[in-house]
Design an enzyme around this catalytic site. Structure first.
Site, PDB file in Angstrom:
ATOM      1  N   ARG A  10     -27.899  65.146  93.587  1.00 21.53           N
ATOM      2  CA  ARG A  10     -26.498  65.524  93.363  1.00 21.53           C
ATOM      3  C   ARG A  10     -25.740  64.409  92.629  1.00 21.53           C
ATOM      4  NH1 ARG A  10     -22.823  64.426  98.756  1.00 21.53           N
ATOM      5  NH2 ARG A  10     -24.052  62.719  99.608  1.00 21.53           N
ATOM      6  N   GLU A  58     -15.088  80.694  96.690  1.00 18.74           N
ATOM      7  CA  GLU A  58     -16.253  80.592  95.805  1.00 18.74           C
ATOM      8  C   GLU A  58     -16.461  81.827  94.937  1.00 18.74           C
ATOM      9  OE1 GLU A  58     -16.662  77.837  99.243  1.00 18.74           O
ATOM     10  OE2 GLU A  58     -16.237  79.998  99.062  1.00 18.74           O
ATOM     11  N   PHE A  83     -22.901  78.456  99.756  1.00 17.57           N
ATOM     12  CA  PHE A  83     -21.758  79.216  99.250  1.00 17.57           C
ATOM     13  C   PHE A  83     -22.024  79.788  97.860  1.00 17.57           C
ATOM     14  CE2 PHE A  83     -19.550  75.721 101.797  1.00 17.57           C
ATOM     15  CZ  PHE A  83     -19.727  76.401 102.989  1.00 17.57           C
ATOM     16  N   HIS A 109     -26.483  70.296  98.221  1.00 22.17           N
ATOM     17  CA  HIS A 109     -26.658  70.393  99.669  1.00 22.17           C
ATOM     18  C   HIS A 109     -27.568  71.563 100.044  1.00 22.17           C
ATOM     19  CE1 HIS A 109     -23.257  67.740  99.273  1.00 22.17           C
ATOM     20  NE2 HIS A 109     -23.283  67.462 100.562  1.00 22.17           N
ATOM     21  N   ASP A 117     -25.076  68.911 109.198  1.00 27.71           N
ATOM     22  CA  ASP A 117     -24.233  70.098 109.004  1.00 27.71           C
ATOM     23  C   ASP A 117     -24.819  71.337 109.667  1.00 27.71           C
ATOM     24  OD1 ASP A 117     -22.498  68.549 107.631  1.00 27.71           O
ATOM     25  OD2 ASP A 117     -22.870  69.414 105.658  1.00 27.71           O
ATOM     26  N   ARG A 167     -28.739  66.588  98.963  1.00 32.60           N
ATOM     27  CA  ARG A 167     -27.835  65.581  99.514  1.00 32.60           C
ATOM     28  C   ARG A 167     -28.577  64.275  99.817  1.00 32.60           C
ATOM     29  NH1 ARG A 167     -25.001  66.216 105.477  1.00 32.60           N
ATOM     30  NH2 ARG A 167     -23.636  64.377 105.394  1.00 32.60           N
TER      31      ARG A 167
END
Length: 315
Positions: A10, A58, A83, A109, A117, A167
């Site tokens: 990322r 989104e 998303f 991610h 998460d 990530r």
């Protein structure tokens, strides 16, 4: 011994966007209130006039991206994989892919390595979802060098692209001389007993697995699949035919991802060989430190080596 460089893909995505902003007036970047996490904040700081935060909406962001692309812009729309591929699926399918617009989806991610998460954010279904959309190209780079090269290549490609970024910081595999070839499988090491097709962060694990196998006198061919769709089927069949046994390794569900793509190619070639798929086994993730989770789910070098021996035994 030189220190191992570890960088999250990322981060390379954010830096590559800045590069594009410096040279391409048609590039616009959109984000859904996650610029710090997706690293598009780098682009926002360098080119604020070409960056738009669409908020936590989104689906709307994908519609905005479609409109800008229809107006002649090259649009990078960024958010978490959960998303981008999940919440905004209908807009990606109907507003972007159906008219084959020039939108590049930067999905960060992805996978189990999102870590703490937890299952709600650990998207292990995104490759499958994007593969099934007609005309969608799916890219999953192995390290920061390949990620940068993929982003730059995507900007030149006409049509929708889904790019998967992680990530977790991962070891650098390639050097600055690396050249990204669109849709081309990359043979990292030749072997004769088993072929390991890997994608994303599992490529480094496959390289480590090869070392473990070598200690037992087993020769493994390592092939990096950065473009899962369209798959380099010719290279897949050639490598599988050479060794006679295959392992696929991905930080994604074993359903619909790299393992499915490889087995489809082998079966349709008329030259099937034993295949063992390694990935997330049709379960949701859980919260925990990323590296520990990878071990818990068997997404590591040791398990790849065990699967390789299993595949060889099936010849």
């Amino acid at each position: 011994m030189a220190d191992i460089i570890k960088t999250a893909t990322r981060d390379a995505y954010g830096k590559a966007l800045v590069e594009l902003g410096n040279t391409n007036d048609k590039v616009i970047v959109l984000d859904a209130d996650l610029a710090a996490a997706t690293k598009t904040g780098m682009f926002k700081k360098a080119h604020p006039e070409k960056f738009f935060d669409c908020g936590i909406a989104e689906g709307n962001m994908m519609g905005v991206a479609a409109g800008l692309a229809a107006s002649g812009y090259t649009v990078f729309a960024s958010t978490f994989a959960m998303f981008a591929a999940g919440r905004a699926y209908e807009q990606v399918r109907n507003s972007i892919a159906y008219p084959h617009l020039n939108v590049k989806i930067g999905a960060t991610h992805a996978g189990i390595s999102v870590g703490e998460d937890g299952a709600s954010h650990q998207c292990c279904e995104d490759i499958a979802l994007m593969r099934v959309i007609p005309g969608m190209t799916v890219i999953n780079p192995a390290d920061d060098i390949e990620a940068r090269a993929a982003v730059l290549a995507a900007a030149e490609y006409e049509g929708p692209v889904y790019m998967r970024f992680g990530r977790l910081a991962v070891p650098r595999i390639f050097d600055e001389s690396y050249k990204f070839e669109w849709g081309k499988a990359v043979v990292l090491a030749e072997g004769s007993d088993v072929t390991i097709f890997a994608t994303g962060l599992m490529v480094n694990e496959a390289i480590e697995a090869r070392k473990l196998l070598a200690q037992e006198g087993i020769s493994a061919e390592i092939v990096n699949i950065h473009t899962i769709k369209p798959l380099d089927a010719q290279a897949v069949v050639a490598s599988a035919s050479k060794t006679g046994a295959v392992v696929t390794a991905e930080e994604h569900s074993i359903i619909g991802g790299l393992g499915s793509a490889v087995t489809e190619a082998l079966c349709e070639s008329g030259k099937p060989v034993p295949v063992v798929r390694l990935g997330v086994n049709d379960v949701f993730g859980k919260s925990g430190p990323a590296v520990e989770l990878l071990h818990i789910f068997g997404l590591d070098a040791q398990n790849i080596a065990e699967k390789a021996k299993q595949a060889i035994s099936m010849k």
